[in-house]
Write an enzyme that holds these catalytic residues in place. Structure first.
Site, PDB file in Angstrom:
ATOM      1  N   LYS A 128     -36.667 -38.399 -21.520  1.00 50.35           N
ATOM      2  CA  LYS A 128     -35.522 -38.213 -22.074  1.00 50.35           C
ATOM      3  C   LYS A 128     -34.869 -39.729 -22.536  1.00 50.35           C
ATOM      4  O   LYS A 128     -35.448 -40.838 -21.896  1.00 50.35           O
ATOM      5  CB  LYS A 128     -34.297 -37.831 -21.365  1.00 50.35           C
ATOM      6  CG  LYS A 128     -32.940 -37.296 -21.980  1.00 50.35           C
ATOM      7  CD  LYS A 128     -33.265 -35.916 -22.513  1.00 50.35           C
ATOM      8  CE  LYS A 128     -32.087 -35.505 -23.288  1.00 50.35           C
ATOM      9  NZ  LYS A 128     -31.951 -34.006 -23.523  1.00 50.35           N
ATOM     10  N   ASP A 168     -30.552 -34.410 -29.305  1.00 47.27           N
ATOM     11  CA  ASP A 168     -29.676 -34.446 -28.301  1.00 47.27           C
ATOM     12  C   ASP A 168     -28.395 -34.615 -28.803  1.00 47.27           C
ATOM     13  O   ASP A 168     -27.918 -34.725 -30.049  1.00 47.27           O
ATOM     14  CB  ASP A 168     -29.958 -34.904 -27.193  1.00 47.27           C
ATOM     15  CG  ASP A 168     -29.181 -34.375 -25.856  1.00 47.27           C
ATOM     16  OD1 ASP A 168     -29.815 -33.336 -25.307  1.00 47.27           O
ATOM     17  OD2 ASP A 168     -28.083 -34.846 -25.383  1.00 47.27           O
TER      18      ASP A 168
HETATM   19  P1  NDP Z   1     -24.006 -32.000 -30.801  1.00 50.53           P
HETATM   20  O1  NDP Z   1     -23.774 -33.660 -30.801  1.00 50.53           O
HETATM   21  O2  NDP Z   1     -24.497 -31.442 -31.845  1.00 50.53           O
HETATM   22  O3  NDP Z   1     -22.651 -31.509 -30.124  1.00 50.53           O
HETATM   23  C1  NDP Z   1     -22.135 -31.870 -28.936  1.00 50.53           C
HETATM   24  C2  NDP Z   1     -20.745 -31.080 -28.975  1.00 50.53           C
HETATM   25  O4  NDP Z   1     -20.318 -31.310 -27.568  1.00 50.53           O
HETATM   26  C3  NDP Z   1     -19.690 -31.710 -29.893  1.00 50.53           C
HETATM   27  O5  NDP Z   1     -18.780 -30.637 -30.164  1.00 50.53           O
HETATM   28  C4  NDP Z   1     -18.966 -32.540 -29.087  1.00 50.53           C
HETATM   29  O6  NDP Z   1     -17.757 -32.802 -29.302  1.00 50.53           O
HETATM   30  C5  NDP Z   1     -18.977 -32.030 -27.549  1.00 50.53           C
HETATM   31  N1  NDP Z   1     -18.830 -33.378 -26.701  1.00 50.53           N
HETATM   32  C6  NDP Z   1     -19.998 -34.127 -26.627  1.00 50.53           C
HETATM   33  N2  NDP Z   1     -19.773 -34.981 -25.522  1.00 50.53           N
HETATM   34  C7  NDP Z   1     -18.512 -34.514 -25.059  1.00 50.53           C
HETATM   35  C8  NDP Z   1     -17.885 -34.950 -24.049  1.00 50.53           C
HETATM   36  N3  NDP Z   1     -18.107 -36.033 -23.198  1.00 50.53           N
HETATM   37  N4  NDP Z   1     -16.644 -34.380 -23.701  1.00 50.53           N
HETATM   38  C9  NDP Z   1     -16.240 -33.198 -24.392  1.00 50.53           C
HETATM   39  N5  NDP Z   1     -17.024 -32.432 -25.667  1.00 50.53           N
HETATM   40  C10 NDP Z   1     -18.025 -33.453 -25.669  1.00 50.53           C
HETATM   41  O7  NDP Z   1     -25.050 -31.721 -29.591  1.00 50.53           O
HETATM   42  P2  NDP Z   1     -25.924 -30.755 -28.990  1.00 50.53           P
HETATM   43  O8  NDP Z   1     -24.997 -29.217 -29.447  1.00 50.53           O
HETATM   44  O9  NDP Z   1     -27.153 -30.795 -29.445  1.00 50.53           O
HETATM   45  O10 NDP Z   1     -25.624 -30.679 -27.490  1.00 50.53           O
HETATM   46  C11 NDP Z   1     -24.713 -30.059 -26.767  1.00 50.53           C
HETATM   47  C12 NDP Z   1     -25.327 -29.862 -25.270  1.00 50.53           C
HETATM   48  O11 NDP Z   1     -26.498 -29.132 -25.232  1.00 50.53           O
HETATM   49  C13 NDP Z   1     -25.715 -31.271 -24.685  1.00 50.53           C
HETATM   50  O12 NDP Z   1     -25.561 -30.998 -23.077  1.00 50.53           O
HETATM   51  C14 NDP Z   1     -27.277 -31.242 -24.899  1.00 50.53           C
HETATM   52  O13 NDP Z   1     -27.891 -32.027 -23.794  1.00 50.53           O
HETATM   53  C15 NDP Z   1     -27.677 -30.004 -24.497  1.00 50.53           C
HETATM   54  N6  NDP Z   1     -28.661 -29.352 -25.246  1.00 50.53           N
HETATM   55  C16 NDP Z   1     -29.102 -29.460 -26.648  1.00 50.53           C
HETATM   56  C17 NDP Z   1     -30.426 -29.143 -27.140  1.00 50.53           C
HETATM   57  C18 NDP Z   1     -30.499 -29.349 -28.442  1.00 50.53           C
HETATM   58  O14 NDP Z   1     -31.606 -28.852 -28.893  1.00 50.53           O
HETATM   59  N7  NDP Z   1     -29.806 -29.921 -29.409  1.00 50.53           N
HETATM   60  C19 NDP Z   1     -31.277 -28.488 -26.333  1.00 50.53           C
HETATM   61  C20 NDP Z   1     -30.981 -28.283 -24.937  1.00 50.53           C
HETATM   62  C21 NDP Z   1     -29.653 -28.711 -24.380  1.00 50.53           C
HETATM   63  P3  NDP Z   1     -17.419 -34.352 -30.382  1.00 50.53           P
HETATM   64  O15 NDP Z   1     -17.989 -33.965 -31.723  1.00 50.53           O
HETATM   65  O16 NDP Z   1     -16.036 -34.637 -30.127  1.00 50.53           O
HETATM   66  O17 NDP Z   1     -18.075 -35.450 -29.410  1.00 50.53           O
HETATM   67  O1  2IT Z   2     -32.169 -31.211 -23.525  1.00 46.71           O
HETATM   68  C1  2IT Z   2     -32.983 -30.401 -24.257  1.00 46.71           C
HETATM   69  O2  2IT Z   2     -33.687 -29.767 -23.842  1.00 46.71           O
HETATM   70  C2  2IT Z   2     -32.937 -31.089 -25.714  1.00 46.71           C
HETATM   71  N1  2IT Z   2     -32.230 -31.894 -26.020  1.00 46.71           N
HETATM   72  C3  2IT Z   2     -34.109 -30.879 -26.680  1.00 46.71           C
HETATM   73  C4  2IT Z   2     -35.511 -31.728 -26.418  1.00 46.71           C
HETATM   74  C5  2IT Z   2     -36.313 -31.469 -27.258  1.00 46.71           C
HETATM   75  O3  2IT Z   2     -37.596 -32.278 -27.206  1.00 46.71           O
HETATM   76  O4  2IT Z   2     -36.197 -30.555 -28.280  1.00 46.71           O
END
Ligand code: NDP
Ligand code: 2IT
Length: 447
Positions: A128, A168
């Site tokens: 990561k 992420d």
């Molecule tokens: P994005 O940046 O697309 O969206 C993040 C969302 O979460 C936004 O709505 C953001 O609000 C909110 N957020 C972020 N930080 C905070 C915080 N400290 N407090 C409250 N709300 C918060 O990210 P993703 O959708 O990609 O990721 C969301 C989660 O999913 C994370 O935990 C990530 O690790 C996990 N994840 C993502 C994957 C992927 O493929 N993208 C795969 C597996 C897990 P704001 O816009 O106001 O910051």
């Molecule tokens: O938390 C996760 O699994 C991710 N942000 C996706 C990682 C990836 O390599 O697609």
């Protein structure tokens, strides 16, 4: 405290060696708790020092990221890449750009990624990275200059057969594009060094949708086993980023009604069901706040603050924002309102206290490592397509994703049962993920 003296010793060392990194301690403690029966049944793992090796990253890189803002001022951020474990494949895992990023966040995410990636059944190790850079309010040019500077250093440490980053929080298609461009320019090679790429330059169909869709495929499987389904269920989803948006899309397609979404400022509650095309426009195109939703939907409510979202009555809750966003009090509110299933789209969104509230009240609980593995699984499928210099159709990738999620559910369920922990998918996912990595480490000797 663990029953096992060995695990207690490992935990003590982790705390001593990684001071002031509470999220990392939290992630390690949860896995070690699940491993108690495995360590008892497999004394060879203790003899080979598997657990003390698995909690220590193979490599941690921390670097300076200097860039010029639009006013010509010098800005400096800190970049990280934690290459945690390569026993079963090249390091694989996202990059997070958020002001809260420090080494402890990247280590917790990298550690969990080892087991998640193992669960996918695909050959990917755990890693990561990220930065404390905040993309919010920055111009496209500022984001590009930051990404180019970040990649100038990161490029020395990654490669298609070594370490393959992805997105992420705060890293989506735009950022991946700028980083890929810079990598290609520096190395003069066109390889699948990043995933989540655009479709015109090596990206995979269905990667954008994969985490949210996969989360719903997993949840659907867990619900089915309990004689339930998404059909006519009320669903609350936190966040409104990549994972939340595509979880909303799939949950709706499966017959659920998603009534709430949030961002870091507050949440919207639309009892008629969320207008997803509007959310996509606001979040994916205009990069605006979720509060804007009520401007075109005056019948919906907007509330400041994130936590209140868990007081909305629902059948299924899918936390898809960030770590520790759902605490004990919120878990109790969900249970009191009749919520019967929770699955984690975000990484470690539920505090340990919240998880025990769910488990002691018979709420079906799908932990992040299993439930959100669809994103990284589809990243691995993107790597396969890049290696073949070929691309599968959306339907082909989606079908593979679905198969993978069904298998993750079954493997987690079966591993829990095998160790007498029926219905405990936290333990099941940790054990199933661990076994493959541990066996690979045993086979490869002391490295
Ligand atoms: P994005 O940046 O697309 O969206 C993040 C969302 O979460 C936004 O709505 C953001 O609000 C909110 N957020 C972020 N930080 C905070 C915080 N400290 N407090 C409250 N709300 C918060 O990210 P993703 O959708 O990609 O990721 C969301 C989660 O999913 C994370 O935990 C990530 O690790 C996990 N994840 C993502 C994957 C992927 O493929 N993208 C795969 C597996 C897990 P704001 O816009 O106001 O910051
Ligand atoms: O938390 C996760 O699994 C991710 N942000 C996706 C990682 C990836 O390599 O697609």
């Amino acid at each position: 405290m663990f029953k096992s003296k060995y695990l207690n010793g490992v935990m003590e060392t982790v705390i001593k060696r990684n001071p002031a990194e509470p999220e990392f301690h939290q992630a390690v403690r949860e896995v070690l708790e699940s491993l108690e029966p495995v360590i008892e049944a497999h004394p060879e793992f203790e003899k080979a020092g598997i657990v003390e090796r698995i909690v220590e990253p193979e490599r941690v890189v921390s670097f300076r990221v200097p860039w010029l803002d639009d006013q010509g001022n010098v800005q400096v951020n800190r970049g990280f890449r934690v290459q945690f474990n390569s026993a079963i494949g090249p390091y694989k895992g996202g990059l997070r750009f958020h002001p809260s990023v420090y080494q402890g966040i990247i280590k917790f995410l990298g550690f969990e990624q080892i087991f998640k990636n193992s669960l996918t059944g695909l050959p990917i190790g755990g890693g990561k990275g990220g930065s404390d850079f905040d993309p919010k309010g920055k111009s496209d040019n500022e984001v590009m200059r930051f990404c180019q500077s970040f990649m100038t250093e990161l490029s020395k440490h990654i490669g298609a057969d070594c370490d393959v980053p992805a997105g992420d929080i705060g890293v989506g298609g735009r950022e991946i594009g700028y980083m890929f461009g810079q990598y290609k320019r520096l190395r003069n090679e066109y390889t699948g060094v990043l995933t989540g790429k655009g479709l015109t330059y090596g990206g995979s169909l269905a990667r954008t949708e994969a985490t949210g869709y996969g989360l719903c495929y997993f949840t659907d499987e867990m619900l089915k086993d309990a004689g339930k389904s998404f059909k006519d269920a009320t669903v609350v989803i936190s966040g409104s980023g990549n994972v939340a948006i595509y979880a909303t899309e799939k949950a709706t397609e499966l017959g659920g009604k998603v009534v709430a979404l949030s961002d870091s400022n507050g949440y919207v509650y639309d009892k008629n069901g969320i207008d997803l095309p509007l959310v996509k426009q606001l979040k994916e195109v205009e990069r605006k706040r979720i509060s804007e939703y009520v401007k075109t939907h005056p019948e919906a409510e907007y509330h400041e603050g994130c936590k209140g979202i868990w007081t909305i009555p629902c059948d299924i809750a899918l936390p898809c924002a960030t770590q520790n966003e759902l605490d004990e009090e919120s878990a109790k509110a969900l249970v009191a309102n009749g919520c019967y299933a929770v699955a984690e789209g975000a990484n470690m969104p539920s505090t340990p206290e919240a998880v025990s509230v769910f488990q002691s009240n018979g709420v079906l609980f799908g932990p992040a490592k299993a439930a959100n593995a669809g994103g990284v699984a589809t990243s691995a499928l993107e790597m396969s397509q890049n290696s073949m210099r070929y691309s599968w159709t959306f339907e082909e990738v989606d079908a593979k994703l679905k198969d993978i999620m069904v298998n993750i559910y079954k493997n987690s369920r079966d591993a829990a049962e095998k160790y007498g922990l029926k219905g405990n998918f936290v333990a099941g996912a940790n054990i199933a993920g661990f076994m493959k990595v541990a066996e690979a480490m045993m086979a490869q000797g002391l490295v």
